[in-house]
Design an enzyme around this catalytic site. Structure first.
Site, PDB file in Angstrom:
ATOM      1  N   TYR A   1      -4.305  17.943  -9.040  1.00 14.35           N
ATOM      2  CA  TYR A   1      -4.724  17.150  -8.508  1.00 14.35           C
ATOM      3  C   TYR A   1      -5.963  16.215  -9.070  1.00 14.35           C
ATOM      4  O   TYR A   1      -6.018  15.528  -9.466  1.00 14.35           O
ATOM      5  CB  TYR A   1      -5.659  17.572  -7.202  1.00 14.35           C
ATOM      6  CG  TYR A   1      -5.934  16.409  -6.126  1.00 14.35           C
ATOM      7  CD1 TYR A   1      -4.769  15.816  -5.509  1.00 14.35           C
ATOM      8  CD2 TYR A   1      -7.507  16.006  -6.049  1.00 14.35           C
ATOM      9  CE1 TYR A   1      -5.516  14.248  -5.018  1.00 14.35           C
ATOM     10  CE2 TYR A   1      -7.867  15.255  -5.566  1.00 14.35           C
ATOM     11  CZ  TYR A   1      -6.850  14.673  -4.831  1.00 14.35           C
ATOM     12  OH  TYR A   1      -8.061  12.904  -4.092  1.00 14.35           O
TER      13      TYR A   1
ATOM     14  N   ILE B   1       0.866  -1.333   0.265  1.00 11.92           N
ATOM     15  CA  ILE B   1       0.143   0.023  -0.010  1.00 11.92           C
ATOM     16  C   ILE B   1       0.920   0.917  -0.007  1.00 11.92           C
ATOM     17  O   ILE B   1       1.999   1.425   0.823  1.00 11.92           O
ATOM     18  CB  ILE B   1      -1.399   0.239   1.274  1.00 11.92           C
ATOM     19  CG1 ILE B   1      -2.067  -0.917   1.518  1.00 11.92           C
ATOM     20  CG2 ILE B   1      -2.432   1.289   0.997  1.00 11.92           C
ATOM     21  CD1 ILE B   1      -2.415  -1.344   2.282  1.00 11.92           C
ATOM     22  N   THR B   2       0.908   1.941  -0.808  1.00 11.93           N
ATOM     23  CA  THR B   2       1.799   3.470  -1.297  1.00 11.93           C
ATOM     24  C   THR B   2       0.766   4.248  -0.429  1.00 11.93           C
ATOM     25  O   THR B   2      -0.449   4.156   0.279  1.00 11.93           O
ATOM     26  CB  THR B   2       2.053   3.961  -2.806  1.00 11.93           C
ATOM     27  OG1 THR B   2       0.199   4.681  -3.139  1.00 11.93           O
ATOM     28  CG2 THR B   2       2.285   2.739  -3.555  1.00 11.93           C
TER      29      THR B   2
ATOM     30  N   SER C   1      -0.543   7.986   6.636  1.00 13.09           N
ATOM     31  CA  SER C   1      -1.498   8.313   7.373  1.00 13.09           C
ATOM     32  C   SER C   1      -2.917   8.129   6.507  1.00 13.09           C
ATOM     33  O   SER C   1      -3.084   7.475   5.755  1.00 13.09           O
ATOM     34  CB  SER C   1      -1.620   9.818   7.236  1.00 13.09           C
ATOM     35  OG  SER C   1      -1.755  10.280   6.145  1.00 13.09           O
ATOM     36  N   GLY C   2      -3.699   8.629   6.838  1.00 14.77           N
ATOM     37  CA  GLY C   2      -5.201   8.379   6.195  1.00 14.77           C
ATOM     38  C   GLY C   2      -6.008   6.992   5.738  1.00 14.77           C
ATOM     39  O   GLY C   2      -5.704   6.055   6.703  1.00 14.77           O
TER      40      GLY C   2
HETATM   41  P1  NDP Z   1      -2.998  11.734   3.358  1.00  9.02           P
HETATM   42  O1  NDP Z   1      -2.234  13.011   2.874  1.00  9.02           O
HETATM   43  O2  NDP Z   1      -3.091  11.342   4.938  1.00  9.02           O
HETATM   44  O3  NDP Z   1      -2.155  10.295   2.061  1.00  9.02           O
HETATM   45  C1  NDP Z   1      -1.404   9.974   1.653  1.00  9.02           C
HETATM   46  C2  NDP Z   1      -0.431  10.066   1.794  1.00  9.02           C
HETATM   47  O4  NDP Z   1       0.450   9.936   0.214  1.00  9.02           O
HETATM   48  C3  NDP Z   1       0.278   9.853   2.706  1.00  9.02           C
HETATM   49  O5  NDP Z   1       0.902   9.328   3.707  1.00  9.02           O
HETATM   50  C4  NDP Z   1       1.438  10.648   1.950  1.00  9.02           C
HETATM   51  O6  NDP Z   1       3.040  10.469   2.790  1.00  9.02           O
HETATM   52  C5  NDP Z   1       1.495  10.086   0.882  1.00  9.02           C
HETATM   53  N1  NDP Z   1       2.478  10.610  -0.377  1.00  9.02           N
HETATM   54  C6  NDP Z   1       1.915  11.992   0.014  1.00  9.02           C
HETATM   55  N2  NDP Z   1       3.797  11.933  -1.208  1.00  9.02           N
HETATM   56  C7  NDP Z   1       4.103  11.357  -0.988  1.00  9.02           C
HETATM   57  C8  NDP Z   1       5.329  10.111  -2.329  1.00  9.02           C
HETATM   58  N3  NDP Z   1       6.191  11.248  -3.229  1.00  9.02           N
HETATM   59  N4  NDP Z   1       5.426   9.678  -2.121  1.00  9.02           N
HETATM   60  C9  NDP Z   1       5.206   8.909  -1.296  1.00  9.02           C
HETATM   61  N5  NDP Z   1       4.165   9.074  -0.655  1.00  9.02           N
HETATM   62  C10 NDP Z   1       3.827   9.964  -0.187  1.00  9.02           C
HETATM   63  O7  NDP Z   1      -4.926  11.544   2.342  1.00  9.02           O
HETATM   64  P2  NDP Z   1      -5.750  10.405   2.157  1.00  9.02           P
HETATM   65  O8  NDP Z   1      -5.712   9.241   2.997  1.00  9.02           O
HETATM   66  O9  NDP Z   1      -6.595  11.612   1.717  1.00  9.02           O
HETATM   67  O10 NDP Z   1      -5.679  10.192   0.524  1.00  9.02           O
HETATM   68  C11 NDP Z   1      -5.857   9.035   0.096  1.00  9.02           C
HETATM   69  C12 NDP Z   1      -5.536   8.703  -1.210  1.00  9.02           C
HETATM   70  O11 NDP Z   1      -6.954   9.135  -1.061  1.00  9.02           O
HETATM   71  C13 NDP Z   1      -5.139   9.617  -1.822  1.00  9.02           C
HETATM   72  O12 NDP Z   1      -5.055   8.996  -3.455  1.00  9.02           O
HETATM   73  C14 NDP Z   1      -6.792  10.899  -2.198  1.00  9.02           C
HETATM   74  O13 NDP Z   1      -6.759  11.223  -3.630  1.00  9.02           O
HETATM   75  C15 NDP Z   1      -7.774   9.642  -2.413  1.00  9.02           C
HETATM   76  N6  NDP Z   1      -8.941  10.436  -1.968  1.00  9.02           N
HETATM   77  C16 NDP Z   1      -9.298  10.886  -0.425  1.00  9.02           C
HETATM   78  C17 NDP Z   1     -10.360  11.544  -0.310  1.00  9.02           C
HETATM   79  C18 NDP Z   1     -10.709  11.858   1.084  1.00  9.02           C
HETATM   80  O14 NDP Z   1     -11.797  12.591   1.073  1.00  9.02           O
HETATM   81  N7  NDP Z   1      -9.649  12.339   2.149  1.00  9.02           N
HETATM   82  C19 NDP Z   1     -11.313  11.588  -1.719  1.00  9.02           C
HETATM   83  C20 NDP Z   1     -10.977  10.744  -2.191  1.00  9.02           C
HETATM   84  C21 NDP Z   1      -9.733   9.798  -2.715  1.00  9.02           C
HETATM   85  P3  NDP Z   1       3.291  11.449   4.318  1.00  9.02           P
HETATM   86  O15 NDP Z   1       2.240  10.717   5.206  1.00  9.02           O
HETATM   87  O16 NDP Z   1       4.980  10.761   4.254  1.00  9.02           O
HETATM   88  O17 NDP Z   1       2.704  13.260   3.816  1.00  9.02           O
HETATM   89 MG1  PMR Z   2     -17.172  18.601  -2.205  1.00  8.91          MG
HETATM   90  C1  PMR Z   2     -22.140  15.396  -2.940  1.00  8.91           C
HETATM   91  C2  PMR Z   2     -21.706  16.560  -2.570  1.00  8.91           C
HETATM   92  C3  PMR Z   2     -19.951  16.997  -2.360  1.00  8.91           C
HETATM   93  C4  PMR Z   2     -19.497  15.775  -2.178  1.00  8.91           C
HETATM   94  C5  PMR Z   2     -19.551  14.462  -2.154  1.00  8.91           C
HETATM   95  C6  PMR Z   2     -17.757  16.422  -2.215  1.00  8.91           C
HETATM   96  C7  PMR Z   2     -16.832  15.160  -1.756  1.00  8.91           C
HETATM   97  N1  PMR Z   2     -18.006  17.617  -2.318  1.00  8.91           N
HETATM   98  C8  PMR Z   2     -19.531  18.286  -2.430  1.00  8.91           C
HETATM   99  C9  PMR Z   2     -20.112  18.657  -3.682  1.00  8.91           C
HETATM  100  C10 PMR Z   2     -19.409  19.961  -2.716  1.00  8.91           C
HETATM  101  N2  PMR Z   2     -17.823  19.816  -2.502  1.00  8.91           N
HETATM  102  C11 PMR Z   2     -20.201  21.310  -2.461  1.00  8.91           C
HETATM  103  C12 PMR Z   2     -21.361  21.787  -3.245  1.00  8.91           C
HETATM  104  C13 PMR Z   2     -18.896  22.256  -3.283  1.00  8.91           C
HETATM  105  C14 PMR Z   2     -19.062  23.957  -3.516  1.00  8.91           C
HETATM  106  C15 PMR Z   2     -19.444  24.370  -1.431  1.00  8.91           C
HETATM  107  C16 PMR Z   2     -17.924  21.563  -2.333  1.00  8.91           C
HETATM  108  C17 PMR Z   2     -16.155  22.689  -2.622  1.00  8.91           C
HETATM  109  C18 PMR Z   2     -14.886  21.607  -2.191  1.00  8.91           C
HETATM  110  C19 PMR Z   2     -14.030  22.218  -2.236  1.00  8.91           C
HETATM  111  C20 PMR Z   2     -13.702  23.532  -2.226  1.00  8.91           C
HETATM  112  N3  PMR Z   2     -15.105  20.208  -1.944  1.00  8.91           N
HETATM  113  C21 PMR Z   2     -13.903  20.015  -1.637  1.00  8.91           C
HETATM  114  C22 PMR Z   2     -13.350  21.328  -1.907  1.00  8.91           C
HETATM  115  C23 PMR Z   2     -11.652  20.569  -1.630  1.00  8.91           C
HETATM  116  O1  PMR Z   2     -10.496  21.062  -1.367  1.00  8.91           O
HETATM  117  C24 PMR Z   2     -11.559  18.748  -2.196  1.00  8.91           C
HETATM  118  C25 PMR Z   2     -11.000  18.916  -3.519  1.00  8.91           C
HETATM  119  O2  PMR Z   2     -11.772  19.011  -4.298  1.00  8.91           O
HETATM  120  O3  PMR Z   2     -10.182  18.005  -3.677  1.00  8.91           O
HETATM  121  C26 PMR Z   2      -9.861  17.532  -4.626  1.00  8.91           C
HETATM  122  C27 PMR Z   2     -12.863  18.657  -1.865  1.00  8.91           C
HETATM  123  C28 PMR Z   2     -13.024  17.576  -1.937  1.00  8.91           C
HETATM  124  N4  PMR Z   2     -15.125  17.716  -2.407  1.00  8.91           N
HETATM  125  C29 PMR Z   2     -15.867  15.619  -1.745  1.00  8.91           C
HETATM  126  C30 PMR Z   2     -14.901  15.510  -2.220  1.00  8.91           C
HETATM  127  C31 PMR Z   2     -14.120  13.587  -1.644  1.00  8.91           C
HETATM  128  C32 PMR Z   2     -13.122  16.380  -1.973  1.00  8.91           C
HETATM  129  C33 PMR Z   2     -11.996  16.022  -1.898  1.00  8.91           C
HETATM  130  C34 PMR Z   2     -10.418  14.732  -2.133  1.00  8.91           C
HETATM  131  C35 PMR Z   2     -10.908  14.460  -3.543  1.00  8.91           C
HETATM  132  O4  PMR Z   2     -11.236  14.231  -3.644  1.00  8.91           O
HETATM  133  O5  PMR Z   2      -9.491  13.659  -3.416  1.00  8.91           O
END
Ligand code: NDP
Ligand code: PMR
Length: 399
Positions: free
Chosen positions: A274, A91-92, A96-97
């Site tokens: 991103y 798992i890369t 965290s997370g």
């Molecule tokens: P985190 O920031 O908690 O986790 C990201 C991880 O990636 C960390 O372990 C970080 O390491 C690692 N990482 C970053 N850069 C590098 C690098 N150069 N080499 C190796 N590892 C690296 O975020 P999330 O857990 O939220 O994100 C995990 C995945 O889930 C991502 O692919 C994200 O796009 C996806 N995702 C997240 C959502 C969300 O709502 N959070 C929604 C949808 C998808 P370090 O701890 O050293 O910083």
């Molecule tokens: Mg979003 C169904 C509504 C929904 C969901 C499931 C997400 C997920 N978001 C939703 C709606 C909205 N977002 C709306 C209506 C807004 C405007 C107010 C909004 C805004 C917003 C911002 C500014 N949302 C965000 C951001 C971020 O900076 C996050 C992002 O785009 O990261 C790339 C984010 C996200 N919204 C999500 C999810 C899952 C994210 C973050 C992580 C990701 O896609 O990896």
């Protein structure tokens, strides 16, 4: 601006996770975007075309609305196939997370040897300890996805360890929503696409050989995608929207020197970079499926684990965003999922015997039941997937 917009969203507004918006919401505007122009219900021509194409590719018609109640992650191999050894999963970004929560969920079953592929060894060690993971279930190996040398070194080290590889999870990511200027990987690629897509692209291409050799009952390559890269959803229509354009920036090497750091050739935008990288992740999964599923039997999958609004992904966002984003997702969009729950979801994609279908983008509904979701037209564009693949091969030195 985003926060102001967030504050303006009425509290009565409720949208199920990655679901179509309710009728009352469909015709409203967000950031000047008319949602009805972009968020199409499944029965639109685009939806049907996309579905038909994918159905043909996978040889099956997808039932997006049919959710399978998700069995527990502790289930072992499919019936009739007894697993004699532990599964071996990399798992890369497991420091965290989502990555850490998935590592924990798998380690707890006692059936997996989890390799935490992390750039910060000490952070990973502390994280694994504080998650309560038992030493015999995990190993930490150094991997910095922002350096292709490090990726190659990781693959060498992993092979030298003599372990089999049964599942690879490409999870790590960086998100730079507030960066004014681009930053770059060791090879000079814009950091988000360089790390999230190109680093994982090289890693998974190299480790495909190891996956092929696995004798495990179900071998899988999983690349974490996201709703925000899919413009057939409400979340995917929040500006800046993902758009790979004609790939001119990617072809130019994303160096920002005499060429754009953005895939579509535009000016730098960290949030868009991103989202574009997530589109590349989802396209890469499908191209792997098309090229290698039949020949290798490997399951290629992507997923949207839910909005895990508390993770380190948002570390570079402004403090007010980090404060308001979790309650916004919990109470307004209702898309929130805890780190623990998201880890269980990804662990299912790793190990659940019922999730072996290849070429699928998994999502979960309100009751945490998994279903095969539909990707946006761009994220399911077979031609684009092939082009991204070919350009990426050149950039990482495979062609
Ligand atoms: P985190 O920031 O908690 O986790 C990201 C991880 O990636 C960390 O372990 C970080 O390491 C690692 N990482 C970053 N850069 C590098 C690098 N150069 N080499 C190796 N590892 C690296 O975020 P999330 O857990 O939220 O994100 C995990 C995945 O889930 C991502 O692919 C994200 O796009 C996806 N995702 C997240 C959502 C969300 O709502 N959070 C929604 C949808 C998808 P370090 O701890 O050293 O910083
Ligand atoms: Mg979003 C169904 C509504 C929904 C969901 C499931 C997400 C997920 N978001 C939703 C709606 C909205 N977002 C709306 C209506 C807004 C405007 C107010 C909004 C805004 C917003 C911002 C500014 N949302 C965000 C951001 C971020 O900076 C996050 C992002 O785009 O990261 C790339 C984010 C996200 N919204 C999500 C999810 C899952 C994210 C973050 C992580 C990701 O896609 O990896």
């Amino acid at each position: 601006m985003a926060l102001q917009a967030a504050a303006l969203v009425p509290s009565a507004f409720s949208v199920p996770k990655e679901a179509k918006p309710s009728a009352s919401f469909k015709d409203s505007c967000l950031f000047g975007v008319s949602l009805s122009d972009h968020v199409k219900p499944e029965f639109t021509s685009a939806g049907l075309r996309c579905k038909r194409e994918f159905g043909l590719r996978t040889g099956a018609v997808r039932a997006q609305t049919t959710a399978t109640t998700t069995p527990s992650v502790t289930k072992s191999a499919p019936e009739g196939k007894k697993t004699l050894r532990k599964g071996s999963v990399i798992i890369t970004g497991a420091s965290s997370g989502l990555g850490l929560a998935t590592a924990k969920a798998l380690a707890e079953t006692g059936k997996w040897d989890v390799i935490l592929a992390c750039r910060d060894f000490l952070k990973a060690e502390r994280a694994a300890k504080s998650a309560g993971m038992s030493k015999e279930n995990y190993t930490i190996m150094h991997l910095d996805l922002a350096s292709l040398d490090s990726v190659r070194q990781f693959v060498d080290n992993f092979r030298r360890s003599g372990r089999p590889l049964d599942v690879l999870v490409c999870n790590a990511a960086v998100y730079q929503p507030t960066a004014k200027e681009p930053s770059f990987t060791a090879e000079g690629f814009e950091l988000s696409v360089g790390t999230n897509h190109l680093g994982h692209f090289l890693l998974s291409r190299l480790l495909l050989e190891d996956l092929k050799k696995s004798d495990y009952p179900s071998k899988r390559l999983i690349i974490v995608g996201s709703i925000t890269g899919n413009t057939n959803t409400l979340a995917g229509n929040v500006p800046p929207k993902a758009n790979l354009g004609d790939l001119r920036g990617l072809s130019g090497g994303l160096s920002g020197l005499n060429t754009s750091p953005m895939i579509d050739g535009g000016s730098f935008d960290g949030a868009k970079a991103y989202k574009d990288s997530k589109v590349c992740n989802m396209l890469t999964m499908q191209e792997f499926h098309r090229q290698f599923h039949e020949e290798t039997g490997i399951t290629f999958a992507s997923l949207y684990p839910g909005c895990i609004a508390t993770t380190g992904l948002f570390r570079e966002h402004i403090p007010l965003f980090r404060l308001l984003f979790p309650p916004f997702q919990k109470y307004i969009t209702k898309g929130f999922v805890s780190e623990e729950e998201s880890g269980k979801r990804l662990a299912q994609v790793v190990s659940d015997p019922s999730l072996t279908k290849s070429g699928v983008y998994w999502s979960w509904n309100k009751d945490s039941a998994s279903f095969e979701n539909q990707l946006s037209p761009e994220a399911s564009d077979a031609d684009k997937a092939r082009k991204v693949w070919e350009i990426s091969e050149k950039l990482v030195g495979l062609a």
